[in-house]
Design a protein around this motif. Structure first.
Motif, mmCIF file in Angstrom:
data_model
loop_
_atom_site.group_PDB
_atom_site.id
_atom_site.type_symbol
_atom_site.label_atom_id
_atom_site.label_comp_id
_atom_site.label_asym_id
_atom_site.label_seq_id
_atom_site.Cartn_x
_atom_site.Cartn_y
_atom_site.Cartn_z
ATOM 1 N N PHE A 191 1.102 -0.745 0.135
ATOM 2 C CA PHE A 191 -0.333 -0.135 -0.062
ATOM 3 C C PHE A 191 1.048 1.067 0.334
ATOM 4 C CE2 PHE A 191 -3.130 -2.907 2.040
ATOM 5 C CZ PHE A 191 -3.751 -2.916 0.416
ATOM 6 N N ALA A 192 1.476 1.494 0.787
ATOM 7 C CA ALA A 192 3.149 2.461 1.296
ATOM 8 C C ALA A 192 3.450 3.001 -0.593
ATOM 9 C CB ALA A 192 3.652 2.005 1.651
ATOM 10 N N LYS A 193 3.540 2.074 -1.391
ATOM 11 C CA LYS A 193 4.058 2.005 -2.932
ATOM 12 C C LYS A 193 3.392 2.955 -3.247
ATOM 13 C CE LYS A 193 6.713 -2.406 -3.052
ATOM 14 N NZ LYS A 193 6.565 -3.470 -3.337
ATOM 15 N N GLN A 194 2.072 2.675 -3.929
ATOM 16 C CA GLN A 194 1.583 3.889 -4.162
ATOM 17 C C GLN A 194 0.860 5.140 -3.484
ATOM 18 O OE1 GLN A 194 -1.155 0.812 -4.734
ATOM 19 N NE2 GLN A 194 0.504 -0.242 -5.914
ATOM 20 N N ASP A 195 0.812 5.476 -1.796
ATOM 21 C CA ASP A 195 0.125 5.926 -0.830
ATOM 22 C C ASP A 195 1.403 6.436 -0.053
ATOM 23 O OD1 ASP A 195 -0.907 7.740 0.625
ATOM 24 O OD2 ASP A 195 -2.725 6.456 1.405
ATOM 25 N N ILE A 196 2.071 7.783 -0.370
ATOM 26 C CA ILE A 196 2.318 8.487 0.869
ATOM 27 C C ILE A 196 2.276 9.292 1.873
ATOM 28 C CG2 ILE A 196 4.742 9.038 -1.177
ATOM 29 C CD1 ILE A 196 3.516 11.921 -0.853
ATOM 30 N N LYS A 197 1.114 9.072 2.326
ATOM 31 C CA LYS A 197 0.399 9.807 3.845
ATOM 32 C C LYS A 197 0.490 8.368 4.210
ATOM 33 C CE LYS A 197 -3.264 12.733 2.227
ATOM 34 N NZ LYS A 197 -2.244 14.000 0.535
ATOM 35 N N LEU A 198 0.962 6.676 3.494
ATOM 36 C CA LEU A 198 0.836 6.124 4.029
ATOM 37 C C LEU A 198 2.882 6.078 4.903
ATOM 38 C CD1 LEU A 198 -0.027 3.279 6.108
ATOM 39 C CD2 LEU A 198 0.048 2.148 4.063
ATOM 40 N N LYS A 199 2.399 6.340 6.678
ATOM 41 C CA LYS A 199 3.817 5.507 6.205
ATOM 42 C C LYS A 199 4.139 4.275 7.233
ATOM 43 C CE LYS A 199 4.610 11.292 6.377
ATOM 44 N NZ LYS A 199 4.797 11.967 7.073
ATOM 45 N N ILE A 200 5.519 3.519 7.657
ATOM 46 C CA ILE A 200 5.643 2.159 8.467
ATOM 47 C C ILE A 200 6.626 2.768 9.337
ATOM 48 C CG2 ILE A 200 5.751 0.359 8.263
ATOM 49 C CD1 ILE A 200 4.865 0.102 5.263
ATOM 50 N N LEU A 201 6.495 2.300 10.256
ATOM 51 C CA LEU A 201 7.610 2.238 11.400
ATOM 52 C C LEU A 201 8.019 0.475 11.223
ATOM 53 C CD1 LEU A 201 7.258 4.469 14.508
ATOM 54 C CD2 LEU A 201 8.959 4.544 11.772
ATOM 55 N N SER A 202 8.943 -0.581 11.229
ATOM 56 C CA SER A 202 8.650 -1.679 11.510
ATOM 57 C C SER A 202 10.225 -2.013 12.697
ATOM 58 C CB SER A 202 9.429 -2.517 10.630
ATOM 59 O OG SER A 202 8.940 -3.592 10.336
ATOM 60 N N PHE A 203 9.780 -2.910 13.905
ATOM 61 C CA PHE A 203 10.186 -2.619 14.434
ATOM 62 C C PHE A 203 11.444 -4.134 14.366
ATOM 63 C CE2 PHE A 203 7.693 -0.808 18.072
ATOM 64 C CZ PHE A 203 8.333 0.574 18.289
ATOM 65 N N SER A 204 12.794 -4.240 15.001
ATOM 66 C CA SER A 204 13.127 -5.423 14.754
ATOM 67 C C SER A 204 12.835 -7.023 15.628
ATOM 68 C CB SER A 204 14.545 -5.335 15.027
ATOM 69 O OG SER A 204 14.412 -5.165 16.716
ATOM 70 N N ARG A 205 11.195 -6.238 16.128
ATOM 71 C CA ARG A 205 11.020 -7.464 16.705
ATOM 72 C C ARG A 205 10.112 -7.233 18.026
ATOM 73 N NH1 ARG A 205 11.574 -7.609 22.150
ATOM 74 N NH2 ARG A 205 13.181 -6.989 23.676
ATOM 75 N N ASN A 206 8.926 -8.170 18.492
ATOM 76 C CA ASN A 206 7.706 -7.950 18.910
ATOM 77 C C ASN A 206 8.207 -7.053 20.368
ATOM 78 O OD1 ASN A 206 5.413 -8.692 21.421
ATOM 79 N ND2 ASN A 206 4.674 -7.393 19.165
ATOM 80 N N PHE A 207 8.509 -5.690 20.681
ATOM 81 C CA PHE A 207 7.961 -4.702 22.255
ATOM 82 C C PHE A 207 7.197 -4.754 22.475
ATOM 83 C CE2 PHE A 207 12.379 -4.407 19.662
ATOM 84 C CZ PHE A 207 12.838 -4.333 20.480
ATOM 85 N N GLY A 208 5.808 -4.785 21.860
ATOM 86 C CA GLY A 208 4.383 -4.599 22.694
ATOM 87 C C GLY A 208 3.248 -3.433 22.487
ATOM 88 N N HIS A 209 2.766 -3.010 22.631
ATOM 89 C CA HIS A 209 1.869 -2.510 22.101
ATOM 90 C C HIS A 209 1.741 -0.714 22.248
ATOM 91 C CE1 HIS A 209 -2.610 -0.942 22.612
ATOM 92 N NE2 HIS A 209 -2.283 -0.285 22.239
#
Ligand code: UDP
Ligand code: MG
Length: 311
Positions: free
Chosen positions: A56-74
């Protein structure tokens, strides 16, 4: 033009990502007077959540993603999102659409009227087990009984907040942030927004009992030192009990009410009773010391492995 930032934490949410993105985008595009950005935090998902988001982010710059290296919790995911927002008003929402995004326009209205924190308050909770409802109730009751800050009941992380409140939260030096508590602790003009909490649209809850207990103890310990004082209370109670036992022993000795072998029971009872109280007290203290230890290590609350559409 003013801007709305929406923060969505996601952990193994492949089944809901698309619906969530679609519904959020539709609503946000409908609010014509505002620009928007969606910040999705991939909290170390083991399924295809990240891949779907990236598409989705490829077509929509309004969608930003942060991806964690593992599960750090909510809470860590939300904290990371809050650090990155660029909007004038910030919405925190779950990915599973239990908190309907369709309410955002009404919440924006309340913000325009000068409220700085608009928190979602659940009138009813559909499709949640009796166990979940009961544990949630016990949690909020205990937290409020123990904590010095009044925390609204039936309130999760779904809320809309003004930029300046987010700046205050971001500037707090503590690492392990219990955000629900901090949002009421900061003050400002707060208003409840009642709504019907929906069923999860797909997938399972990411809060098993273990994570719920962790959240509950974090909440209580970071907002109250009363458990430590309760330990003092326990000590006093045990001293009183031991004095009673002593008096009983003396009286029965003087008046020869008992034969000697009966003493064994009272000794055993008092030893186990005091040992129990001591272990309990040490446990309460170690919960605090453990958290002091965590904070002094100054380790980051999360590690960001990948950032998409941030410039
Ligand atoms: N979540 C997360 N990391 C976790 C657990 C949950 O980012 O370790 C996210 C999850 O993807 C969802 C939100 O936090 O968007 C709330 O979780 P969930 O709906 O499972 O909790 P519940 O509504 O059952 O309390
Ligand atoms: Mg949920």
């Amino acid at each position: 033009m003013k801007k709305i930032s929406v923060i969505v934490p996601m952990y193994n949410e492949e089944k809901v990502v698309e619906l969530c993105y679609d519904r959020l985008t539709k609503i946000l595009q409908g609010i014509k007077e505002y620009e928007y950005e969606i910040i999705a935090i991939n909290d170390g998902s083991k399924d295809d959540t990240l891949e779907i988001l990236e598409n989705f982010a490829k077509q929509d710059i309004k969608l930003k993603i942060l991806s964690f290296s593992r599960n750090f919790g909510h809470q860590a995911a939300l904290t990371a999102g809050l650090k990155e927002v660029t909007g004038d008003v910030i919405v925190i929402i779950d990915a599973d659409l239990q908190d309907p995004p369709e309410l955002i326009p009404q919440m924006i209205k309340l913000w325009e009227q000068g409220n700085e924190v608009i928190y979602g308050k659940r009138k009813s909770r559909k499709g949640e087990s009796h166990f979940k409802l009961l544990t949630a109730k016990i949690f909020y009751e205990t937290l409020n009984a123990l904590s010095d800050v009044e925390m609204p009941k039936d309130t999760g992380d779904f809320r809309l907040v003004d930029r300046k409140v987010v700046d205050v939260i971001n500037s707090l030096p503590e690492h392990n942030k219990f955000l629900r508590g901090l949002f009421s602790w900061v003050g400002y003009n707060q208003v409840a927004f009642e709504y019907e909490r929906q069923e999860r649209i797909a997938g399972k809850t990411k809060y098993p009992l273990k994570k719920m207990l962790k959240l509950a103890s974090d909440g209580i310990i970071s907002f109250s030192t009363k458990p430590l004082k309760l330990v003092g209370g326990l000590g006093i109670i045990s001293i009183v009990i031991s004095i009673c036992i002593l008096i009983y022993a003396l009286v029965s000795y003087i008046f020869k009410l008992n034969n000697l072998s009966a003493g064994w029971t009272s000794i055993m009872v008092s030893i186990t009773f005091f040992a129990g109280i001591q272990l309990l007290s040490i446990w309460v203290m170690s919960e605090y010391i453990g958290r002091i230890y965590e904070e002094t290590k100054q380790r980051p609350q999360y590690i960001i492995e990948k950032r998409i559409n941030f410039n």
